[in-house]
Write a protein that holds these residues in place. Structure first.
Motif, PDB file in Angstrom:
ATOM      1  N   VAL A  62      80.718  35.211   9.400  1.00  0.00           N
ATOM      2  CA  VAL A  62      81.391  33.943   9.713  1.00  0.00           C
ATOM      3  C   VAL A  62      81.843  33.243   8.427  1.00  0.00           C
ATOM      4  CG1 VAL A  62      79.487  32.283   9.750  1.00  0.00           C
ATOM      5  CG2 VAL A  62      81.322  32.041  11.388  1.00  0.00           C
ATOM      6  N   GLY A  63      81.223  33.591   7.298  1.00  0.00           N
ATOM      7  CA  GLY A  63      81.639  33.013   6.024  1.00  0.00           C
ATOM      8  C   GLY A  63      80.732  31.905   5.527  1.00  0.00           C
ATOM      9  N   MET A  64      79.546  31.781   6.087  1.00  0.00           N
ATOM     10  CA  MET A  64      78.595  30.766   5.643  1.00  0.00           C
ATOM     11  C   MET A  64      77.884  31.258   4.395  1.00  0.00           C
ATOM     12  SD  MET A  64      76.448  29.039   8.659  1.00  0.00           S
ATOM     13  CE  MET A  64      77.302  29.112  10.196  1.00  0.00           C
ATOM     14  N   SER A  65      77.694  30.369   3.437  1.00  0.00           N
ATOM     15  CA  SER A  65      76.971  30.768   2.231  1.00  0.00           C
ATOM     16  C   SER A  65      75.648  30.020   2.075  1.00  0.00           C
ATOM     17  CB  SER A  65      77.838  30.557   0.995  1.00  0.00           C
ATOM     18  OG  SER A  65      78.262  29.219   0.922  1.00  0.00           O
ATOM     19  N   ASP A  66      75.479  28.910   2.770  1.00  0.00           N
ATOM     20  CA  ASP A  66      74.236  28.132   2.682  1.00  0.00           C
ATOM     21  C   ASP A  66      73.768  27.767   4.088  1.00  0.00           C
ATOM     22  OD1 ASP A  66      74.271  27.917  -0.212  1.00  0.00           O
ATOM     23  OD2 ASP A  66      75.970  26.579   0.062  1.00  0.00           O
ATOM     24  N   VAL A  67      72.660  28.358   4.508  1.00  0.00           N
ATOM     25  CA  VAL A  67      72.096  28.046   5.826  1.00  0.00           C
ATOM     26  C   VAL A  67      70.636  28.498   5.845  1.00  0.00           C
ATOM     27  CG1 VAL A  67      72.804  30.227   6.890  1.00  0.00           C
ATOM     28  CG2 VAL A  67      72.497  28.220   8.325  1.00  0.00           C
ATOM     29  N   VAL A  68      69.829  27.756   6.576  1.00  0.00           N
ATOM     30  CA  VAL A  68      68.433  28.132   6.785  1.00  0.00           C
ATOM     31  C   VAL A  68      68.255  28.352   8.277  1.00  0.00           C
ATOM     32  CG1 VAL A  68      66.028  27.401   6.566  1.00  0.00           C
ATOM     33  CG2 VAL A  68      67.671  26.771   4.818  1.00  0.00           C
ATOM     34  N   ALA A  69      67.743  29.529   8.646  1.00  0.00           N
ATOM     35  CA  ALA A  69      67.603  29.866  10.061  1.00  0.00           C
ATOM     36  C   ALA A  69      66.217  30.432  10.322  1.00  0.00           C
ATOM     37  CB  ALA A  69      68.663  30.874  10.465  1.00  0.00           C
ATOM     38  N   LYS A  70      65.704  30.156  11.504  1.00  0.00           N
ATOM     39  CA  LYS A  70      64.401  30.669  11.901  1.00  0.00           C
ATOM     40  C   LYS A  70      64.512  31.226  13.315  1.00  0.00           C
ATOM     41  CE  LYS A  70      59.987  31.368  11.743  1.00  0.00           C
ATOM     42  NZ  LYS A  70      59.540  32.546  11.032  1.00  0.00           N
ATOM     43  N   SER A  71      64.029  32.433  13.492  1.00  0.00           N
ATOM     44  CA  SER A  71      63.996  33.047  14.813  1.00  0.00           C
ATOM     45  C   SER A  71      62.609  32.847  15.400  1.00  0.00           C
ATOM     46  CB  SER A  71      64.300  34.537  14.698  1.00  0.00           C
ATOM     47  OG  SER A  71      64.055  35.168  15.927  1.00  0.00           O
ATOM     48  N   ILE A  72      62.573  32.334  16.620  1.00  0.00           N
ATOM     49  CA  ILE A  72      61.315  32.069  17.305  1.00  0.00           C
ATOM     50  C   ILE A  72      61.341  32.881  18.596  1.00  0.00           C
ATOM     51  CG2 ILE A  72      59.831  30.300  18.332  1.00  0.00           C
ATOM     52  CD1 ILE A  72      61.580  28.317  16.570  1.00  0.00           C
ATOM     53  N   GLY A  73      60.285  33.628  18.857  1.00  0.00           N
ATOM     54  CA  GLY A  73      60.272  34.434  20.077  1.00  0.00           C
ATOM     55  C   GLY A  73      60.564  35.883  19.767  1.00  0.00           C
ATOM     56  N   THR A  74      61.456  36.477  20.517  1.00  0.00           N
ATOM     57  CA  THR A  74      61.717  37.908  20.422  1.00  0.00           C
ATOM     58  C   THR A  74      62.374  38.301  19.102  1.00  0.00           C
ATOM     59  OG1 THR A  74      62.694  39.788  21.569  1.00  0.00           O
ATOM     60  CG2 THR A  74      63.984  37.794  21.506  1.00  0.00           C
ATOM     61  N   SER A  75      62.140  39.536  18.693  1.00  0.00           N
ATOM     62  CA  SER A  75      62.824  40.089  17.521  1.00  0.00           C
ATOM     63  C   SER A  75      63.869  41.105  17.960  1.00  0.00           C
ATOM     64  CB  SER A  75      61.805  40.735  16.582  1.00  0.00           C
ATOM     65  OG  SER A  75      61.127  41.777  17.255  1.00  0.00           O
ATOM     66  N   ASN A  76      64.168  41.150  19.255  1.00  0.00           N
ATOM     67  CA  ASN A  76      65.187  42.047  19.795  1.00  0.00           C
ATOM     68  C   ASN A  76      66.546  41.651  19.219  1.00  0.00           C
ATOM     69  OD1 ASN A  76      67.298  42.986  21.469  1.00  0.00           O
ATOM     70  ND2 ASN A  76      65.913  43.201  23.210  1.00  0.00           N
ATOM     71  N   PRO A  77      67.232  42.561  18.505  1.00  0.00           N
ATOM     72  CA  PRO A  77      68.481  42.185  17.843  1.00  0.00           C
ATOM     73  C   PRO A  77      69.556  41.664  18.798  1.00  0.00           C
ATOM     74  CG  PRO A  77      67.909  44.472  17.354  1.00  0.00           C
ATOM     75  CD  PRO A  77      66.858  43.938  18.250  1.00  0.00           C
ATOM     76  N   TYR A  78      69.637  42.211  20.001  1.00  0.00           N
ATOM     77  CA  TYR A  78      70.648  41.763  20.959  1.00  0.00           C
ATOM     78  C   TYR A  78      70.425  40.299  21.335  1.00  0.00           C
ATOM     79  CZ  TYR A  78      72.098  46.599  21.567  1.00  0.00           C
ATOM     80  OH  TYR A  78      72.579  47.862  21.348  1.00  0.00           O
ATOM     81  N   ASN A  79      69.172  39.954  21.656  1.00  0.00           N
ATOM     82  CA  ASN A  79      68.875  38.580  22.042  1.00  0.00           C
ATOM     83  C   ASN A  79      68.979  37.624  20.857  1.00  0.00           C
ATOM     84  OD1 ASN A  79      68.519  39.262  24.685  1.00  0.00           O
ATOM     85  ND2 ASN A  79      66.285  39.323  24.596  1.00  0.00           N
ATOM     86  N   MET A  80      68.625  38.086  19.651  1.00  0.00           N
ATOM     87  CA  MET A  80      68.741  37.222  18.464  1.00  0.00           C
ATOM     88  C   MET A  80      70.207  36.903  18.172  1.00  0.00           C
ATOM     89  SD  MET A  80      65.854  38.696  15.868  1.00  0.00           S
ATOM     90  CE  MET A  80      66.372  37.718  14.480  1.00  0.00           C
ATOM     91  N   VAL A  81      71.078  37.907  18.280  1.00  0.00           N
ATOM     92  CA  VAL A  81      72.506  37.674  18.032  1.00  0.00           C
ATOM     93  C   VAL A  81      73.080  36.745  19.094  1.00  0.00           C
ATOM     94  CG1 VAL A  81      74.777  38.779  18.030  1.00  0.00           C
ATOM     95  CG2 VAL A  81      72.923  39.771  16.715  1.00  0.00           C
ATOM     96  N   ARG A  82      72.730  36.973  20.349  1.00  0.00           N
ATOM     97  CA  ARG A  82      73.246  36.113  21.425  1.00  0.00           C
ATOM     98  C   ARG A  82      72.729  34.688  21.286  1.00  0.00           C
ATOM     99  NH1 ARG A  82      72.779  41.048  24.961  1.00  0.00           N
ATOM    100  NH2 ARG A  82      74.943  41.570  25.448  1.00  0.00           N
ATOM    101  N   ALA A  83      71.466  34.512  20.887  1.00  0.00           N
ATOM    102  CA  ALA A  83      70.916  33.166  20.675  1.00  0.00           C
ATOM    103  C   ALA A  83      71.620  32.481  19.503  1.00  0.00           C
ATOM    104  CB  ALA A  83      69.411  33.241  20.424  1.00  0.00           C
ATOM    105  N   THR A  84      71.926  33.238  18.449  1.00  0.00           N
ATOM    106  CA  THR A  84      72.646  32.684  17.299  1.00  0.00           C
ATOM    107  C   THR A  84      74.042  32.237  17.712  1.00  0.00           C
ATOM    108  OG1 THR A  84      71.408  34.172  15.853  1.00  0.00           O
ATOM    109  CG2 THR A  84      73.379  33.141  14.928  1.00  0.00           C
ATOM    110  N   PHE A  85      74.712  33.036  18.531  1.00  0.00           N
ATOM    111  CA  PHE A  85      76.039  32.657  19.010  1.00  0.00           C
ATOM    112  C   PHE A  85      75.968  31.438  19.919  1.00  0.00           C
ATOM    113  CE2 PHE A  85      77.687  36.357  17.116  1.00  0.00           C
ATOM    114  CZ  PHE A  85      79.057  36.208  17.073  1.00  0.00           C
TER     115      PHE A  85
END
Length: 183
Positions: A125-148
């Motif tokens: 997306v072109g972001m250079s500064d961001v702090v993110a935390k994933s809570i819950g599943t580590s399933n890549p599909y669900n993590m990407v969909r939650a991020t979107f």
């Protein structure tokens, strides 16, 4: 338009996008002669200027699965408003299934502090500064969909000002007053 011209236009349009392979899943189907393998690919595509999309593709070979996923990602893209072209305008939460993510705006020089699948989304997306935390599943599909989901909730201050019936400059002045009083 001639077929060659159409192909060249498509190549130019595709060259502006950066795609990142997030995950490949291999599945086996047992048949009489042995095992038949299939592959599923999860790809994130973006122009590094605020447009990003993700896609899922399945095929018998890995390159074909990646190509299908990239095409699916280019068909379904969203625009994310970025502050100064580098970070989010405000903190936001996203969710999909058991996947929950928290995204926070960060000061210049912070970098991308995020796990694997989320990092791929932020880079494309072109972001250079961001702090993110994933809570819950580590399933890549669900993590990407939650991020979107979180990125879709991101609003530009101009949109917020029009919703509230304020002028954009007034909203920005209030923000500067708040940021100035925290020091």
């Amino acid at each position: 338009m001639a077929p060659r011209q159409q192909r060249n236009d498509r190549d130019e349009r595709d060259s502006e996008f950066v795609d990142k392979l997030v995950h490949i899943n291999r599945v086996a189907k047992v048949v009489k002669g042995g095992r038949r393998f299939g592959f599923a690919a999860l790809v994130v595509v973006g122009d590094q200027k605020g447009r990003v999309g993700f896609g899922h593709g399945k095929a018998r070979e890995v390159p074909e699965a990646i190509r299908k996923a990239s095409e699916a990602a280019k068909r379904d893209m969203i625009f994310v408003p970025l502050r100064d072209g580098r970070t989010l305008h405000h903190d936001v939460k996203g969710r999909h299934g058991a996947g929950k993510v928290v995204l926070r705006a960060a000061p210049p020089g912070t970098g991308i502090i995020a796990g694997g699948p989320m990092r791929a989304v932020f880079e494309t997306v072109g972001m250079s500064d961001v702090v993110a935390k994933s809570i819950g599943t580590s399933n890549p599909y669900n993590m990407v969909r939650a991020t979107f989901d979180a990125l879709k909730r991101q609003m530009h201050p101009r949109d917020i000002a029009t919703q509230r019936g304020l002028k954009f400059a007034t909203l920005q002045a209030r923000r500067r007053d708040l940021v100035g009083s925290e020091d």
